[in-house]
Scaffold this active site. Structure first.
Site, mmCIF file in Angstrom:
data_model
loop_
_atom_site.group_PDB
_atom_site.id
_atom_site.type_symbol
_atom_site.label_atom_id
_atom_site.label_comp_id
_atom_site.label_asym_id
_atom_site.label_seq_id
_atom_site.Cartn_x
_atom_site.Cartn_y
_atom_site.Cartn_z
ATOM 1 N N GLY A 9 -50.399 -13.249 24.221
ATOM 2 C CA GLY A 9 -51.206 -14.699 24.328
ATOM 3 C C GLY A 9 -51.704 -15.052 25.647
ATOM 4 O O GLY A 9 -51.915 -16.292 25.790
ATOM 5 N N GLY A 12 -54.564 -17.401 25.733
ATOM 6 C CA GLY A 12 -54.271 -19.003 25.393
ATOM 7 C C GLY A 12 -53.886 -19.959 26.393
ATOM 8 O O GLY A 12 -54.226 -19.628 27.424
ATOM 9 N N GLN A 13 -53.645 -21.021 25.876
ATOM 10 C CA GLN A 13 -53.685 -22.284 26.983
ATOM 11 C C GLN A 13 -52.407 -21.744 27.991
ATOM 12 O O GLN A 13 -52.493 -21.963 29.106
ATOM 13 C CB GLN A 13 -53.119 -23.668 26.014
ATOM 14 N N ASP A 59 -53.783 -5.861 19.295
ATOM 15 C CA ASP A 59 -53.521 -6.984 18.280
ATOM 16 C C ASP A 59 -51.819 -6.850 18.144
ATOM 17 O O ASP A 59 -51.368 -5.780 18.113
ATOM 18 C CB ASP A 59 -54.113 -6.506 17.027
ATOM 19 N N THR A 126 -40.554 -23.507 19.057
ATOM 20 C CA THR A 126 -41.164 -24.727 19.183
ATOM 21 C C THR A 126 -40.709 -25.966 18.414
ATOM 22 O O THR A 126 -39.631 -25.831 17.436
ATOM 23 C CB THR A 126 -42.547 -24.473 18.156
ATOM 24 N N GLU A 128 -41.626 -27.856 16.321
ATOM 25 C CA GLU A 128 -41.863 -27.815 14.733
ATOM 26 C C GLU A 128 -40.805 -27.216 14.000
ATOM 27 O O GLU A 128 -40.804 -27.319 12.696
ATOM 28 C CB GLU A 128 -43.312 -26.793 14.392
ATOM 29 N N TYR A 152 -45.727 -21.942 9.581
ATOM 30 C CA TYR A 152 -45.870 -21.691 11.042
ATOM 31 C C TYR A 152 -44.359 -22.094 11.417
ATOM 32 O O TYR A 152 -43.584 -21.140 12.219
ATOM 33 C CB TYR A 152 -46.707 -22.792 11.750
ATOM 34 N N LYS A 156 -41.518 -19.151 13.038
ATOM 35 C CA LYS A 156 -41.080 -19.447 14.274
ATOM 36 C C LYS A 156 -39.755 -19.472 14.298
ATOM 37 O O LYS A 156 -38.815 -19.045 15.295
ATOM 38 C CB LYS A 156 -41.791 -20.619 14.919
HETATM 39 P P1 NAP Z 1 -52.906 -20.836 21.943
HETATM 40 O O1 NAP Z 1 -53.623 -21.479 23.132
HETATM 41 O O2 NAP Z 1 -53.391 -20.781 20.490
HETATM 42 O O3 NAP Z 1 -52.628 -19.372 22.375
HETATM 43 C C1 NAP Z 1 -52.368 -18.427 21.307
HETATM 44 C C2 NAP Z 1 -52.474 -16.996 22.036
HETATM 45 O O4 NAP Z 1 -52.023 -15.971 21.042
HETATM 46 C C3 NAP Z 1 -54.076 -16.541 22.386
HETATM 47 O O5 NAP Z 1 -54.220 -15.943 23.396
HETATM 48 C C4 NAP Z 1 -54.439 -15.938 21.144
HETATM 49 O O6 NAP Z 1 -55.531 -14.872 21.192
HETATM 50 C C5 NAP Z 1 -53.036 -14.872 20.838
HETATM 51 N N1 NAP Z 1 -53.038 -14.258 19.433
HETATM 52 C C6 NAP Z 1 -53.203 -14.811 18.518
HETATM 53 N N2 NAP Z 1 -53.148 -14.018 17.303
HETATM 54 C C7 NAP Z 1 -52.927 -12.817 17.894
HETATM 55 C C8 NAP Z 1 -52.815 -11.613 17.248
HETATM 56 N N3 NAP Z 1 -52.809 -11.220 16.245
HETATM 57 N N4 NAP Z 1 -52.824 -10.285 18.290
HETATM 58 C C9 NAP Z 1 -52.744 -10.826 19.838
HETATM 59 N N5 NAP Z 1 -52.857 -11.862 20.316
HETATM 60 C C10 NAP Z 1 -52.884 -13.138 19.422
HETATM 61 O O7 NAP Z 1 -51.485 -21.305 22.027
HETATM 62 P P2 NAP Z 1 -50.586 -22.020 23.253
HETATM 63 O O8 NAP Z 1 -50.794 -23.533 22.858
HETATM 64 O O9 NAP Z 1 -50.838 -21.240 24.367
HETATM 65 O O10 NAP Z 1 -49.158 -21.709 22.669
HETATM 66 C C11 NAP Z 1 -48.349 -20.624 23.362
HETATM 67 C C12 NAP Z 1 -47.158 -19.954 22.268
HETATM 68 O O11 NAP Z 1 -46.259 -21.259 22.351
HETATM 69 C C13 NAP Z 1 -47.650 -19.974 20.758
HETATM 70 O O12 NAP Z 1 -46.510 -18.948 20.484
HETATM 71 C C14 NAP Z 1 -47.270 -21.226 20.484
HETATM 72 O O13 NAP Z 1 -46.811 -21.036 18.724
HETATM 73 C C15 NAP Z 1 -46.004 -21.741 21.146
HETATM 74 N N6 NAP Z 1 -45.950 -23.004 21.236
HETATM 75 C C16 NAP Z 1 -47.108 -23.895 21.559
HETATM 76 C C17 NAP Z 1 -46.842 -25.341 21.681
HETATM 77 C C18 NAP Z 1 -47.963 -26.223 22.238
HETATM 78 O O14 NAP Z 1 -47.782 -27.298 22.119
HETATM 79 N N7 NAP Z 1 -48.839 -25.645 22.909
HETATM 80 C C19 NAP Z 1 -45.318 -25.822 21.539
HETATM 81 C C20 NAP Z 1 -44.415 -25.038 21.398
HETATM 82 C C21 NAP Z 1 -44.577 -23.536 20.938
HETATM 83 P P3 NAP Z 1 -57.047 -15.508 21.045
HETATM 84 O O15 NAP Z 1 -57.237 -15.963 22.348
HETATM 85 O O16 NAP Z 1 -57.573 -14.009 20.824
HETATM 86 O O17 NAP Z 1 -57.471 -16.449 19.835
HETATM 87 O O1 F7E Z 2 -51.304 -31.968 15.422
HETATM 88 C C1 F7E Z 2 -52.002 -34.991 13.450
HETATM 89 C C2 F7E Z 2 -51.336 -34.059 12.898
HETATM 90 O O2 F7E Z 2 -52.486 -29.754 15.477
HETATM 91 C C3 F7E Z 2 -50.405 -33.082 16.036
HETATM 92 C C4 F7E Z 2 -49.235 -26.883 18.326
HETATM 93 O O3 F7E Z 2 -49.095 -26.289 19.519
HETATM 94 O O4 F7E Z 2 -47.415 -28.386 18.723
HETATM 95 C C5 F7E Z 2 -48.656 -28.132 18.231
HETATM 96 O O5 F7E Z 2 -48.606 -28.443 16.580
HETATM 97 C C6 F7E Z 2 -50.324 -34.357 14.817
HETATM 98 C C7 F7E Z 2 -49.910 -33.821 13.624
HETATM 99 O O6 F7E Z 2 -50.250 -30.192 16.886
HETATM 100 C C8 F7E Z 2 -55.569 -34.784 13.370
HETATM 101 O O7 F7E Z 2 -51.194 -34.070 11.410
HETATM 102 C C9 F7E Z 2 -54.106 -36.287 12.756
HETATM 103 O O8 F7E Z 2 -49.025 -34.768 12.989
HETATM 104 O O9 F7E Z 2 -52.342 -31.376 17.595
HETATM 105 P P1 F7E Z 2 -51.601 -30.724 16.276
HETATM 106 P P2 F7E Z 2 -48.798 -29.885 16.193
HETATM 107 O O10 F7E Z 2 -49.236 -29.585 14.661
HETATM 108 O O11 F7E Z 2 -47.847 -30.837 16.382
HETATM 109 C C10 F7E Z 2 -46.361 -27.408 18.221
HETATM 110 C C11 F7E Z 2 -45.100 -28.013 19.055
HETATM 111 C C12 F7E Z 2 -46.598 -26.156 18.047
HETATM 112 O O12 F7E Z 2 -45.669 -25.374 18.247
HETATM 113 C C13 F7E Z 2 -47.965 -25.697 17.661
HETATM 114 O O13 F7E Z 2 -48.402 -24.704 18.110
HETATM 115 O O14 F7E Z 2 -51.603 -34.778 14.779
HETATM 116 N N1 F7E Z 2 -53.420 -35.147 13.334
HETATM 117 N N2 F7E Z 2 -55.427 -35.748 12.894
HETATM 118 C C14 F7E Z 2 -54.380 -34.246 13.488
HETATM 119 N N3 F7E Z 2 -54.229 -32.875 13.720
HETATM 120 C C15 F7E Z 2 -55.115 -32.135 14.307
HETATM 121 N N4 F7E Z 2 -55.048 -30.833 14.656
HETATM 122 N N5 F7E Z 2 -56.598 -32.504 13.857
HETATM 123 C C16 F7E Z 2 -56.705 -33.745 13.164
HETATM 124 O O15 F7E Z 2 -57.762 -34.243 13.005
#
Ligand code: NAP
Ligand code: F7E
Length: 341
Positions: A9, A12-13, A59, A126, A128, A152, A156
């Protein structure tokens, strides 16, 4: 010799910020990248680090290739951040989500157990996983009950348990970071914070005529800054023992609060009227900035997530630099640069 880290990843961010951090700490960084038809490196280019990473083109579903990378590199650290990370999409593609977010994790752990037992493993778990019907006031910590709602979250949670199981059964250094939502200027555009900030700026500075359409405005989240959270990942994998840690801010806001704070930062007065699908947010001239579209509602939304990071603060000495306003300001600044060069 330089320490070696594999990051899945990496495009990604979190992967981008973590790669930046590890390079600054002198690591040799290997980044797993899947093939895409368009350029996946914009975040790494923004951080000016894409030339400093050794890319492994694979992948996560190609289990044998991941295994052979681990065998050849024998990394000191393996950060598993790659995932199908969009909760909403997991309802549409549950089997793919499970393959990438769960089975692929098991493959990595099995490989570490069989061929690279000294590799320390970090799993991107996460908030979630808590899912559930928690109230807005209820904080969640490492001992709270998991009640995952989405494919999801279920995938996880399984990966979280595998990580613990490999730690307890095979004495592998395998830790979970249970991270609450974290955002940044380079957040994916589908996530609600980025969508709000980008969407409002398009209306204000970019002459976009249509309002920004959103779903559930009343969900609350505990939003931090990704830069602070990758520091926590580094501390988790460097801690004296493998363990699980909640990373959060202990502040929570609704989606609507986030819009109000963004508007305040932009100097816009937003006035809300209507209810349910008819609710709208207008500016002082009566122009509709926000409306509601049922397309953006989930089959089952997690209404409240509010984290308590006391353990990470106490044991890891983790500190964060950003509060919600500093996060919003950082995200606005990045978007503004598109209009004022
Ligand atoms: P992100 O920006 O969506 O990055 C996800 C990364 O995974 C990207 O580099 C993506 O590649 C790669 N990926 C997806 N499917 C793949 C596959 N089949 N093979 C290889 N690489 C693949 O997510 P993030 O926000 O940085 O989050 C990083 C991790 O933390 C994730 O596991 C997420 O579930 C977890 N997480 C995130 C949050 C949050 O709030 N951000 C909170 C808790 C946990 P591409 O660039 O090609 O799409
Ligand atoms: O939604 C509401 C939506 O998609 C936040 C991922 O990084 O954090 C992330 O998951 C809230 C939800 O994030 C829209 O229904 C309203 O209640 O920004 P989100 P998420 O689902 O909390 C967790 C910790 C992860 O692990 C995940 O990878 O916002 N919401 N209106 C919306 N959400 C989206 N996306 N778009 C809307 O228009």
């Amino acid at each position: 010799m330089k320490k070696k880290a594999i990051i899945t990843g990496v495009t990604g961010q979190d992967g981008s910020y973590l790669a930046d951090l590890l390079l600054k700490k002198g690591f040799k960084v290997y980044g797993v990248v899947r093939r895409t038809s368009s350029d996946p490196f914009y975040r790494l280019k923004y951080l000016k680090i894409e030339k400093n990473i050794d890319f492994l083109s694979t992948d996560l579903s190609e289990h044998q290739r991941i295994t052979s990378h681990i065998n050849l590199i024998k990394p000191n650290f393996f950060f598993n951040l790659g995932a199908q990370s969009f909760v909403d999409y997991s309802y549409k593609s549950p089997m793919y989500t499970d393959l990438i977010n769960n089975t692929s994790v098991l493959n990595i752990l099995e490989t570490i157990k069989n061929t690279s037992k000294k590799t320390k493993f970090y799993q991107a778990s996460t908030s979630e996983m808590y899912g559930g019907y928690n109230s807005r006031k209820m904080t969640l910590n490492e001992n709270s009950i998991f009640n995952p709602f989405s494919p999801y979250a279920i995938a996880k949670l399984s990966a979280y348990h595998y990580t613990k199981m490999y730690r307890n059964s095979y004495n592998i250094f395998a830790s979970n970071g249970i991270l609450f939502n974290h955002e940044s200027p380079i957040r994916g555009e589908q996530f609600v914070t980025k969508k709000i900030i980008k969407g409002l700026l398009e209306i204000i500075y970019g002459n976009k005529k249509d309002p920004l359409s959103l779903g559930n405005l009343y969900a609350t989240r505990d939003w931090g800054h990704a830069k602070d959270y990758v520091n926590a990942m580094y501390k988790i994998i460097n801690y004296k023992i493998a363990d699980d840690f909640v990373v959060a801010t202990k502040k929570n806001y609704s989606v609507k609060d986030f819009i109000n704070l963004t508007c305040k930062n932009l100097g816009i007065k937003i006035l809300w009227s209507g209810e349910g699908l008819k609710e709208v947010g207008k500016d002082s001239k009566g122009r509709i900035l926000i409306n509601i579209n049922k397309f953006f509602f989930r089959p089952l939304d997690v209404n409240n997530l509010f984290g308590d990071p006391s353990k990470a603060i106490r044991k890891l000495k983790w500190k964060r630099k950003y509060d919600i306003n500093a996060l919003i300001k950082d995200m606005i600044l990045y978007e503004k640069k598109k209009y004022f060069k």
